[in-house]
Design an enzyme around this catalytic site. Structure first.
Site, PDB file in Angstrom:
ATOM      1  CE  LYS A   7      33.204  79.355  -7.441  1.00  0.00           C
ATOM      2  NZ  LYS A   7      34.388  79.153  -7.066  1.00  0.00           N
ATOM      3  CD  GLU A  24      24.420  70.894   4.395  1.00  0.00           C
ATOM      4  OE1 GLU A  24      24.601  71.317   5.481  1.00  0.00           O
ATOM      5  OE2 GLU A  24      23.367  70.191   3.992  1.00  0.00           O
ATOM      6  CB  CYS A  73      31.239  72.989   8.369  1.00  0.00           C
ATOM      7  SG  CYS A  73      30.910  71.147   7.927  1.00  0.00           S
ATOM      8  CD  GLU A 107      32.436  78.724  10.130  1.00  0.00           C
ATOM      9  OE1 GLU A 107      32.243  79.542   9.460  1.00  0.00           O
ATOM     10  OE2 GLU A 107      32.265  77.579  10.064  1.00  0.00           O
TER      11      GLU A 107
HETATM   12  P1  NAD Z   1      33.053  80.617   0.881  1.00  0.00           P
HETATM   13  O1  NAD Z   1      31.760  80.913   1.117  1.00  0.00           O
HETATM   14  O2  NAD Z   1      33.934  81.824   0.803  1.00  0.00           O
HETATM   15  O3  NAD Z   1      33.118  79.891  -0.598  1.00  0.00           O
HETATM   16  C1  NAD Z   1      32.563  78.793  -0.946  1.00  0.00           C
HETATM   17  C2  NAD Z   1      32.577  78.873  -2.397  1.00  0.00           C
HETATM   18  O4  NAD Z   1      31.490  79.861  -2.760  1.00  0.00           O
HETATM   19  C3  NAD Z   1      33.765  79.114  -3.235  1.00  0.00           C
HETATM   20  O5  NAD Z   1      33.657  78.051  -4.396  1.00  0.00           O
HETATM   21  C4  NAD Z   1      33.628  80.556  -3.531  1.00  0.00           C
HETATM   22  O6  NAD Z   1      34.139  80.862  -4.910  1.00  0.00           O
HETATM   23  C5  NAD Z   1      32.173  80.583  -4.003  1.00  0.00           C
HETATM   24  N1  NAD Z   1      31.751  82.036  -3.829  1.00  0.00           N
HETATM   25  C6  NAD Z   1      31.853  83.087  -2.929  1.00  0.00           C
HETATM   26  N2  NAD Z   1      31.383  84.077  -3.258  1.00  0.00           N
HETATM   27  C7  NAD Z   1      30.386  83.773  -4.116  1.00  0.00           C
HETATM   28  C8  NAD Z   1      28.842  84.477  -4.659  1.00  0.00           C
HETATM   29  N3  NAD Z   1      28.898  85.493  -4.399  1.00  0.00           N
HETATM   30  N4  NAD Z   1      28.417  83.806  -5.431  1.00  0.00           N
HETATM   31  C9  NAD Z   1      28.636  82.439  -5.786  1.00  0.00           C
HETATM   32  N5  NAD Z   1      29.773  81.846  -5.265  1.00  0.00           N
HETATM   33  C10 NAD Z   1      30.633  82.329  -4.516  1.00  0.00           C
HETATM   34  O7  NAD Z   1      33.596  79.533   1.858  1.00  0.00           O
HETATM   35  P2  NAD Z   1      34.831  78.898   2.128  1.00  0.00           P
HETATM   36  O8  NAD Z   1      36.021  79.931   2.799  1.00  0.00           O
HETATM   37  O9  NAD Z   1      35.434  78.429   0.764  1.00  0.00           O
HETATM   38  O10 NAD Z   1      34.732  77.661   3.011  1.00  0.00           O
HETATM   39  C11 NAD Z   1      34.652  77.802   4.456  1.00  0.00           C
HETATM   40  C12 NAD Z   1      33.176  78.072   4.918  1.00  0.00           C
HETATM   41  O11 NAD Z   1      32.419  76.975   4.566  1.00  0.00           O
HETATM   42  C13 NAD Z   1      33.115  78.071   6.639  1.00  0.00           C
HETATM   43  O12 NAD Z   1      32.057  78.975   6.972  1.00  0.00           O
HETATM   44  C14 NAD Z   1      32.765  76.680   6.760  1.00  0.00           C
HETATM   45  O13 NAD Z   1      31.961  76.328   7.911  1.00  0.00           O
HETATM   46  C15 NAD Z   1      31.491  76.315   5.548  1.00  0.00           C
HETATM   47  N6  NAD Z   1      31.458  74.716   5.491  1.00  0.00           N
HETATM   48  C16 NAD Z   1      30.263  74.250   5.664  1.00  0.00           C
HETATM   49  C17 NAD Z   1      30.220  73.161   5.533  1.00  0.00           C
HETATM   50  C18 NAD Z   1      28.632  72.438   6.076  1.00  0.00           C
HETATM   51  O14 NAD Z   1      28.298  71.257   5.559  1.00  0.00           O
HETATM   52  N7  NAD Z   1      27.713  72.932   6.648  1.00  0.00           N
HETATM   53  C19 NAD Z   1      31.056  72.122   5.151  1.00  0.00           C
HETATM   54  C20 NAD Z   1      32.185  72.484   5.011  1.00  0.00           C
HETATM   55  C21 NAD Z   1      32.609  73.982   4.962  1.00  0.00           C
END
Ligand code: NAD
Length: 491
Positions: free
Chosen positions: A183, A259, A293, A395
């Site tokens: 997804k 991650e 990130c 963050e």
């Molecule tokens: P998010 O957590 O809002 O969404 C990520 C994914 O999870 C999306 O596909 C979303 O639809 C899905 N999702 C959201 N709620 C869910 C639930 N309850 N159950 C299942 N799936 C769900 O994150 P974002 O806003 O897309 O990305 C930004 C975040 O990602 C930042 O916090 C960033 O630091 C982190 N990030 C971390 C890394 C790493 O390698 N550590 C890399 C990139 C981004």
């Protein structure tokens, strides 16, 4: 370059059991550069998610038993397929994210393809353990482990590096013989849909790779993580989403790889190469509009060079060209959405309310054209806050940094580590002993000395504390996506 956005004006569909299927509910995919609708997306309901998991499950036996050389050759074909449609992938990534042509064509798409080749090659040299065990009869026993795939792996990806982070999980999971329901973020469905087309064109058997579109809570993401036939979940995104997924997965005791977010620190010592430290910090703060990130959101600078450093970084921030993704000289695009812009601006406001000095930025740029309907913010530097302020603790995920002076090495280390997150840190010094000493004390998964974002795909990647569970990269990825069975042979 052909910059026509693939599937513009149509409906992006789910890919289940080798077929593209639509759904009753559609949502808009918005271009954050000017707020226009690129296309619509078919949101997978619970029944479609169930179909996708069952399609994956049905394909598992044949995929895991396919000779490894054949499986890896297919993954190479996927990489070739991404490259054959390179312009389409670049255009789709730019339309969904607003990131620059330069970044999409030099980082996101090439590395998306490279992930498939890297893991298809690495899995062939993955070894397992073998022990000879003494027994009372003197004949002994031989213990050896064989790796097996986990089964159905749910892959949930964020929007900041859509294709790169999706394939960073898909490639090792598929190489290790797992079947997938993926997804992408609701904000960035474009390249994932193209990837489904490439999987089909490359000859990946039906059901091995399935794609579902939708949101998190009460939508495709939650339906997937709660599904009983999902064996493991690999997720990149916000720490709070990680907690929600952990709860959803608890009943099934599923394997989890997370991650998550970061609040990464950079420490600039007085003995650094000043020009390199400034240029490197500008990259680590502002790359992809701060939406990586690994980006630095807190800088600690030795007091003796503090003013000079702040002035130099301000110069770099003000030189950043914010603009249209296709302009060759564009350095920074918009944030991913208006929602994300509201979040970032509320952090800017909280810093100002807490009494920060605004060194540069702090608001939104005005263009006088269609970009004013986009989700842009200014690159921003704050100073003068105490370490417990909202913007120093949490963050932001935008192009912003707070810079704090320090007097001693111990003080810098303590401030850098005083966070709930533990993803990455950057240290700038020419003192070798100090570099080793300080790097070893950073409570994070990745430390860069005199560089940032220099990646070797074989190394462990991930975070501690709120920043994640487990490590990805090279054999770390492959071991998460495999289950060892120990076989004990009495000789
Ligand atoms: P998010 O957590 O809002 O969404 C990520 C994914 O999870 C999306 O596909 C979303 O639809 C899905 N999702 C959201 N709620 C869910 C639930 N309850 N159950 C299942 N799936 C769900 O994150 P974002 O806003 O897309 O990305 C930004 C975040 O990602 C930042 O916090 C960033 O630091 C982190 N990030 C971390 C890394 C790493 O390698 N550590 C890399 C990139 C981004």
């Amino acid at each position: 370059m052909n910059n026509k956005v693939p599937h513009a004006g149509t409906v992006l569909r789910n890919f289940v059991g080798g077929e593209f299927i639509t759904s009753k509910k559609l949502f808009n995919n918005i271009n954050p550069v000017d707020g226009t609708v690129i296309n619509q997306v078919a949101e997978a309901d619970e029944a479609i998610v169930d179909l996708a998991v069952k399609a994956a499950s049905g394909a598992a036996h044949a995929w895991k038993n396919m000779p490894m050389a054949q499986r890896c050759a297919l993954l190479h074909k996927v990489a070739d397929g991404i490259e054959a449609r390179f312009d389409e992938f670049v255009a789709a990534e730019m339309a969904d994210t607003g990131k620059s042509f330069f970044q999409a064509r030099t980082i996101d798409i090439p590395r998306g393809a490279a992930n498939f080749r890297a893991f298809a090659d690495m899995v062939k040299s993955q070894s397992t353990e073998c022990f000879h065990t003494d027994t009372p009869d003197g004949k002994g026993a031989l213990n050896y482990a064989v790796d097996k795939p986990l089964g159905v792996v749910a892959v949930i990806a964020p929007w900041n590096l859509p294709l790169l982070l999706l394939t960073w999980k898909l490639a090792p999971a598929m190489a290790a013989g797992n079947v997938i329901v993926a997804k992408p973020s609701e904000e960035t469905p474009g390249t994932a849909t193209l990837l489904a087309e490439v999987m089909k064109e490359a000859g990946i058997p039906d059901g091995v790779f399935n794609l579902i579109h939708g949101f998190g809570q009460n939508s495709a993401g939650e339906f997937l993580t709660k599904h009983k036939q999902v064996d493991a979940i690999t997720f990149t995104g916000e720490s709070s989403t990680g907690s929600a997924i952990q709860r959803a997965a608890a009943d099934g005791v599923k394997g989890l790889s997370f991650e998550l977010g970061g609040k990464n620190a950079g420490i600039i010592f007085e003995d650094c190469d000043f020009e390199e430290a400034v240029a490197g910090s500008a990259r680590s703060v502002f790359t992809n509009g701060g939406q990586v990130c690994l980006c630095t959101e807190r800088l600690y600078v030795h007091r003796s060079i503090f003013d000079k450093f702040v002035t130099a970084l301000k110069g770099k921030a003000q030189a950043i060209k914010i603009g249209w993704p296709l302009d060759e000289d564009t350095d920074m695009g918009p944030l991913i959405s208006h929602k994300q812009r509201d979040k970032v601006l509320s952090y800017y406001q909280s810093a100002i309310d807490d009494g920060a000095t605004v060194v540069t930025g702090g608001g939104i740029p005005i263009f006088g054209d269609a970009r004013d309907n986009g989700a842009f913010v200014q690159p921003t530097i704050f100073t003068g806050l105490s370490e417990d302020c909202n913007i120093v603790k949490n963050e932001v995920f935008g192009p912003v940094v707070h810079i704090q002076p320090f007097d001693t090495e111990e003080e810098a280390i303590a401030m850098a580590n005083d966070t709930d997150y533990g993803l990455a840190a950057t240290i700038w010094t020419t003192n070798l002993q100090r570099a080793h000493r300080v790097a070893g004390q950073m409570e994070v998964g990745i430390v860069w000395v005199n560089s940032w974002y220099l990646r070797d795909l074989r190394t462990p990647f991930g975070g501690m504390k709120l920043s994640g569970v487990g490590r990805e990269g090279g054999s770390h990825s492959l071991s998460f996506y495999s289950e060892p069975t120990n076989i004990c042979i009495k000789l």
